[in-house]
Design an enzyme around this catalytic site. Sequence first.
Site, PDB file in Angstrom:
ATOM      1  N   CYS B 130       0.901  -1.142   0.155  1.00 46.26           N
ATOM      2  CA  CYS B 130       0.034   0.211  -0.031  1.00 46.26           C
ATOM      3  C   CYS B 130       0.875   1.370  -0.072  1.00 46.26           C
ATOM      4  CB  CYS B 130      -1.039  -0.051   1.100  1.00 46.26           C
ATOM      5  SG  CYS B 130      -1.876  -1.629   1.151  1.00 46.26           S
ATOM      6  N   HIS B 268      -2.120   7.984   6.442  1.00 48.18           N
ATOM      7  CA  HIS B 268      -2.602   6.593   5.987  1.00 48.18           C
ATOM      8  C   HIS B 268      -3.832   6.542   6.279  1.00 48.18           C
ATOM      9  CE1 HIS B 268      -2.351   2.803   3.934  1.00 48.18           C
ATOM     10  NE2 HIS B 268      -2.414   2.243   5.031  1.00 48.18           N
ATOM     11  N   HIS B 305      -9.687   2.869   0.166  1.00 47.19           N
ATOM     12  CA  HIS B 305      -8.171   2.495   0.235  1.00 47.19           C
ATOM     13  C   HIS B 305      -7.714   2.064  -1.172  1.00 47.19           C
ATOM     14  CE1 HIS B 305      -4.307   0.825   0.878  1.00 47.19           C
ATOM     15  NE2 HIS B 305      -4.431   0.562   2.306  1.00 47.19           N
TER      16      HIS B 305
END
Lengths: 180, 377
Positions: B130, B268, B305
Site C-alpha cells: 500500500c 494513511h 483504500h
Amino acid sequence: MSDLIYANFKTDSNHIELPEILKNKDSRADMPVRACVMATQALLEKLPSSIDLNNTNIVVVSRKGCEGHIRKVAEGIDQKKARHGFFVRGGPQTLATYTALAFGIHGAAFSAIGDESSIEEIFSMVSHMMNINESEASILIYLTHPDKKGYQAKSIFLNRAISAEDFSNKQFKLISKESV
Amino acid sequence: MNAYIANPKIITCLGNNQETWNGLIEGRSGLTPAEQAYPEWFEGNCSKVGILKEIDNSAPSRLTQIIKKIDANCIDQSALNLCDIVIGASSLGDLTGPFEGDPYGCIKQYLSKNHQGISEKFKTVITSACSSGTDVISMASSLVDSGTHDIVGVLAADCLDPGKILQHITLGTQARDQARPFDESRSGTSFGEGGGFALVVNQTGLTKLQKAFSNNVHYYSIKGFGMSCDAKHITAPDETGEIPALAIQRAINSANIKCDDIGYINAHASGTPINDTVESVAINKVFKSSLDNTCVGGSKGAIGHLLGATGFVEAVICCIALDYKTAPGTVGLTSKDKKIQLPVSASGIPAKFKQHIAMSITFGFGGVNSAIALMSA
C-alpha cells in the site's frame, strides 16, 4: 568500503527448504522469498558485522513476485474461497519485506517488477536514494526463475562510496548469466 | 531536491481531480455497498467499497479496465511522448486472469497496444504493497534528481476485484460498514481502485515541459521522502510507532525542513483500529508540539483504500490541498477516538493552513512505511 561484494544463491529445484533464520519468525514464505533470504544471508556473511541494518535498504528486482502463493489464491477465488494466509504473503513486496523481517533491516524495503532491462534504472534509483534518504547502504537482489526450474538470486552490496565505474561493473555482474 | 511533480491527475470513485476534491471538501463519500458492486458475489449488508464507474465486471483483466480509465482521464499523449522513461506502481493488480499477480505484464501490454513507442520506455513497476504509489514518486524523483533522466512518467493503478474483497473480509481488514479513520467506532478500511498519472521532472525537464506546453504546466516541488520497514510482522504494524516515525523523520530530514513548515498531513488513516493508533503515535513522536500548527486528515472514507495506487492519489490530494491551502475533513469521522492525539477535522469540516508544504504518509503490508513532502511551486 568500496570493494565489489556479491553473493549468489542458485538451485535447480523448485522447492527450497525454509531458511533457518525464518523458522521462529514466519514459516509460510513462498519459494522466491526463500531464495532472496538465502542470497541475503550469503551476502551478509561476507560483510563486516558492523553494517548498520537500521540504515540499510533492501530492494528486490524480479519479473514476477510470489507466483506460487498467488496461484493458490487464484485457485481459491475460482471456488469463491479466501486463501488469506497466502494472499498476505503473496504480494511482490514480500520478496523484500520478508528478507527485512529475517535480518532486521529497517531501511526502505520494496520490490521492482520488470525484466532485465529494468536493472539499470533500479540501480540508478537505489544508488541515488542513499544520498537523499540518509541510508548507509543498500542490498539489491536480482531474482530469476529460469525456465521455471529452480531459482537464482544474486545479491549485491551497495554503499555511498560507489563510483561510476563500479556502478556499470556491478550492474553487469548482477545480470550476467554466470555465478558471481 | 531537484525534482517536481507536474500535471498530476487522478481518477477515483468520486471522479477526477476536481470531483474528488469537491467530494472531500463537502464530506461526500463515493463508496458503494459491495453487494451492489458485485451482486453475484456478496449479499446482505456488506461493507462499502470504492469502485470506479462504468467498468466491465466480466472483462478478464480488471486492471486493464482501470488503466484504460486512467488513460482516458489522466494521460495526455503529448506528455507521454516527452517521457524519457515510464515507471508504474501497483500492488498485486489482478488476482486472476491473464495477468494474475502481474501488474507489470498488464501495463506493458496495455501501453504496447494503445501507445505506440511508449511500451519500450516502460521499465518497471514499484511495488511496496500500500506504499507503492508513494514510493514510485520517490523513486522517480531519485532518478531525475540524479540527472539520470529529465522526465519520468509515473503511472499508478490498482484494481479491486471481488476476490480481493473476499480476502480482506476474511482477514478482518475490511470495515464492517465503511472506513471511519480515527473514529471511536472504526472497524477497518474500505478498499477501492483507481490511480493516476503524473510527470516527475528535474529543472531541465520542467523547462522542456514549459516549452512544449506554452508554460501551461502545473507543478509542485518534491522536497524529500523517507521510507522504513518495521521488519517485525507480515501484516501488523510496529505498535511502538518507532519505525513508522523513522520514515516520517527521514522525509523531513531529506527535505531539509522543520515540522512547523508542514501545513497538512494526509495520513494513511486506513481506519483499522491498530493502524490509526500506531500512526497517531508515530506522527506525535516526530511532530510533538508542532502539531498545533498542522492539519491532519485521511481520504479513505471518501474514496477507499486504493491499494498500490493509494499513495499516489493521496500525494495528489496533498498537491490540491496546497493549491487551496485547505485540509479537507476526514470523511467517515464523526466522533474521534480519544486515544488519537491528532488535530483531525471531522467529515465536511475543512480547515485552512498557511504553510507551503504538505506531507503524505502511507503504510503497507510487510511493515513498509513511506512519507513524502511536497511544496507549492
